[in-house]
Design an enzyme around this catalytic site. Structure first.
Site, short mmCIF file in Angstrom:
data_model
loop_
_atom_site.label_atom_id
_atom_site.label_comp_id
_atom_site.label_asym_id
_atom_site.label_seq_id
_atom_site.Cartn_x
_atom_site.Cartn_y
_atom_site.Cartn_z
N ASP A 176 0.99 -1.22 -0.01
CA ASP A 176 -0.02 -0.01 0.04
C ASP A 176 1.02 1.13 -0.02
O ASP A 176 1.43 1.38 1.09
CB ASP A 176 -0.80 0.16 1.25
N HIS A 177 1.20 1.83 -1.17
CA HIS A 177 2.16 2.57 -1.22
C HIS A 177 2.01 3.98 -0.37
O HIS A 177 3.00 4.53 0.13
CB HIS A 177 2.48 3.39 -2.52
N HIS A 239 -6.02 2.51 1.28
CA HIS A 239 -5.19 3.81 1.81
C HIS A 239 -5.86 4.60 2.91
O HIS A 239 -5.30 4.83 4.12
CB HIS A 239 -4.79 5.03 0.68
#
Ligand code: BG6
Length: 503
Positions: A176-177, A239
Site C-alpha cells: 500500500d504505497h 489507503h
C-alpha cells in the site's frame, strides 16, 4: 549495508516498473543498499532483448542524473525474459536464468518476486514458482504484490488462499504505497512521541477526525480499470482505512511489526459494520461532471476514454466511520476522496472539542460565540508537515481572541532528498520488515467494511453526475457533517469561489 538478492519483476515492461521500481532500485544502488550482489530479471510478454531492456532502464533513471559508468554498471545487473505466465516451459527458463544469476552474483538463494501485474495472474504465477522449483531452499523467498488485492472479500480470500499455499504470511508483502509515505509514517511519531497529543487522543478531547485524499486529476487513461473499481475500492478500502487504523490504534507495546499490526487489526475490527440503512445515512458518493476552475474547462467523467456514457461508477466518496471501542466511542471519523477536486491534497485534521465555556465572550464581538476549535493538521502531500491552530490574544486593549497557527513544514530540499515511498518499501522488503505492508487480517477486515457499502449502493441508482469538476464534491458531502453540527476544516474551493474562479 549491501543486500544480496535476485529481484524477479513480473510486469517488467509496465508503467509501474518504469515509473517507480527502476528509479527506486537505482536510488538504493546509489546509497549502497544494492551493490555488487544483486540482479534483476524483468519478465513480460514483449520480446525484448537484454540490451533493449537495459536501454529502457537507463531511460527510466535519467532524471536522477547518473554518470555514465554508474548507469552502465547498474544496468548491467538487469536481464530480460519474455514470458507467458501460463506456460510452464517459460518458468523452466526462468529457473535456469535465476540459478545462473544466483551463482554469478553470489546471491545466496535470496529471492524477491514482485508481481506488478493484474491480480488474475497472481495464482498461476505463485503456483508455477513452486511447481517449477524456482523457490530456493537456501535463502529467503519473498513475494511483493501490488493492489488491488481482490475486488471484494470473497475474491480477496480466494486469492489469499492461492498465495498462502506457496508463501507463508511473513513472506508476503502487500504494497500500500501510502504506507511508504514519510508523513503517514510520521503519524505514529506525532502520536506516540508527544505527550501533549497522546494524552488528549480520545473521545474526551477530540470531537471529530477528518481525512481528505483529494486529487485534482481526473481518471486520465485508467478508465478501464476505474470503471470496475471506483473511488471506494481504489482509495477507501486500502489507503484510507490504513490511515484510520494508524490514527485510531492503541499504543503498541513495542514498535515491532507484530505489535503494530495487532493494534491496527483491533481498530479495523472495531469499525462499525453498517446495515444498509446506516450506509445510506453515513456514506455519500459522487461522480464528476464538466466544470471550470481558474479558467480551465474539464470534461465529465462519462466523457473520459474507456468510460461508459451512462456510467454509474463513483469518482468521489465521503463517509463517516464509527469506531466502537472505549477510546473512540462517539467520535466520527470523516473521510473523503475523489478525482477532479479543487486541489491535490492529502491531509488529516484532528478537531478538538470546544473549551467548556468561552470566558472571553464578554467582548462585544465575541458575545454568544464559541471560540474556534483547536485543530491539529497533518499535511501528507504535496507539502509535508503539521500545524496546530490555537487561540491567542489579539494585540491591544481588551481580551479579544484570534486564532494563531503553529506551523511546521518540511523544506522543499528535505522532501526532495527524502526517499520515495517505493524506495523505502523495497528496502523494507529486502530487510524482511513488513511493518509498512498490509497483513491479510487488515485486508480482510477492510473488505468486510467496504463490501457492505458497495452492496448497498448497488441496490440503487445514483443521480450522477452530481458534482462539478474543480469542486470539493457533491453537496451531500457537506451535509454529512452539517447534520452533526460539524464542517470540513479544509475547504480549498472557497478561495477560488471568493475570487470568482469557481462557480
Ligand atoms: C492509487 C490509485 O492507489 O493512488 C490512484 O489507484 C490514485 O487512482 C493514487 O491516483 C494516488 O496516489 P498518490 O501517491 O499520487 O497520492
Amino acid at each position: 549495508m549491501e543486500q544480496a538478492a535476485l529481484f524477479t519483476i513480473f510486469g517488467g515492461t509496465g508503467d509501474l516498473a518504469q515509473r517507480k521500481l527502476y528509479p527506486s532500485l537505482f536510488r538504493l544502488y546509489r546509497k549502497g543498499n544494492l551493490a555488487k550482489h544483486f540482479a534483476v530479471i524483468g519478465t513480460a510478454r514483449r520480446p525484448w532483448s537484454d540490451e533493449h531492456y537495459r536501454e529502457v532502464i537507463c531511460e527510466t533513471i535519467k532524471d536522477l542524473e547518473p554518470n555514465e559508468s554508474e548507469k552502465k554498471e547498474f544496468a548491467s545487473h538487469f536481464y530480460y525474459l519474455s514470458h507467458d505466465v501460463n506456460d510452464s516451459d517459460h518458468y523452466d527458463q526462468l529457473k535456469a536464468l535465476s540459478d545462473q544469476l544466483d551463482e554469478k552474483y553470489e546471491l545466496q538463494g535470496n529471492r524477491l518476486y514482485y508481481l506488478a501485474m493484474a491480480p488474475q495472474f497472481f495464482g498461476t504465477i505463485v503456483n508455477h514458482l513452486k511447481s517449477q522449483d524456482i523457490i530456493t531452499t537456501t535463502g529467503y523467498n519473498r513475494l511483493v504484490i501490488e493492489k488491488p488485492f481482490g475486488f471484494d472479500y470473497d475474491s480477496a480470500d480466494k486469492l489469499n488462499n492461492q498465495i498462502r499455499n506457496v508463501f507463508p504470511e511473513q513472506d508476503i508483502f502487500r504494497i500500500d504505497h501510502y504506507l511508504g509515505k514519510e508523513m503517514i509514517q510520521n503519524i505514529s511519531v506525532i502520536r506516540f512521541a508527544n505527550n501533549i497529543f497522546e494524552s488528549l487522543w480520545n473521545n474526551r478531547y477530540i470531537e471529530n477526525v477528518q481525512i481528505t485524499f483529494s486529487e485534482a486529476l481526473g481518471v486520465e487513461d485508467r478508465g478501464g480499470y476505474y470503471e470496475n473499481s471506483g473511488a471506494l475500492k481504489d482509495m477507501v478500502q486500502n489507503h484510507i482505512l490504513q490511515v484510520v487504523a494508524l490514527l485510531a490504534m492503541e499504543v503498541p507495546t513495542s514498535f515491532s511489526n507484530q505489535s503494530i499490526r495487532e493494534e491496527k487489526v483491533k481498530v479495523l475490527q472495531a469499525i462499525r459494520r453498517y446495515e444498509s440503512e446506516e450506509v445510506l445515512q453515513n456514506f455519500v458518493r459522487g461522480q464528476y461532471d464538466t466544470g471550470t476552475l481558474d479558467g480551465k474547462d474539464f470534461i465529465a467523467y462519462r466523457d473520459e476514454p474507456k468510460v461508459a456514457k451512462d456510467s454509474l461508477m463513483e469518482t468521489f466518496v465521503a463517509g463517516k466511520f464509527l469506531i466502537d471501542n472505549f477510546r473512540w466511542s462517539g467520535v466520527p471519523f470523516y473521510v473523503r476522496t475523489g478525482k477532479r477536486m479543487t486541489e491535490k491534497g492529502t491531509r488529516i485534521n484532528i478537531v478538538f472539542k470546544q473549551v467548556p465555556i468561552n470566558v472571553f465572550n464578554f467582548e462585544q464581538e465575541a458575545a454568544g460565540k464559541d471560540l474556534p476549535q483547536n485543530i491539529l493538521t497533518i499535511y501528507i502531500q504535496p507539502t509535508e508537515g503539521f500545524s496546530l491552530t490555537l487561540n491567542g490574544k489579539k494585540i491591544g486593549q481588551g481580551f479579544k481572541t484570534e486564532p494563531v497557527k503553529l506551523d511546521f513544514r518540511q523544506s522543499a530540499e528535505v522532501t526532495e532528498n527524502s526517499p520515495e515511498a517505493y524506495e523505502k518499501l523495497l528496502l523494507d522488503a529486502l530487510n524482511g520488515d513488513s511493518t509498512n505492508f498490509s497483513h491479510w487480517d487488515e485486508v480482510a477486515n477492510s473488505w468486510e467494511i467496504i463490501d457492505r457499502i458497495r452492496h448497498t449502493w448497488d441496490q440503487t441508482t445514483p443521480g450522477f453526475p452530481n458534482y462539478a469538476a474543480g469542486t470539493m464534491g457533491p453537496q451531500g458531502a457537506f451535509d454529512l457533517l452539517a447534520k452533526n453540527g460539524h464542517e470540513w476544516a479544509w475547504q480549498p474551493d472557497q478561495w477560488y469561489r471568493e475570487r470568482g474562479k469557481l462557480k
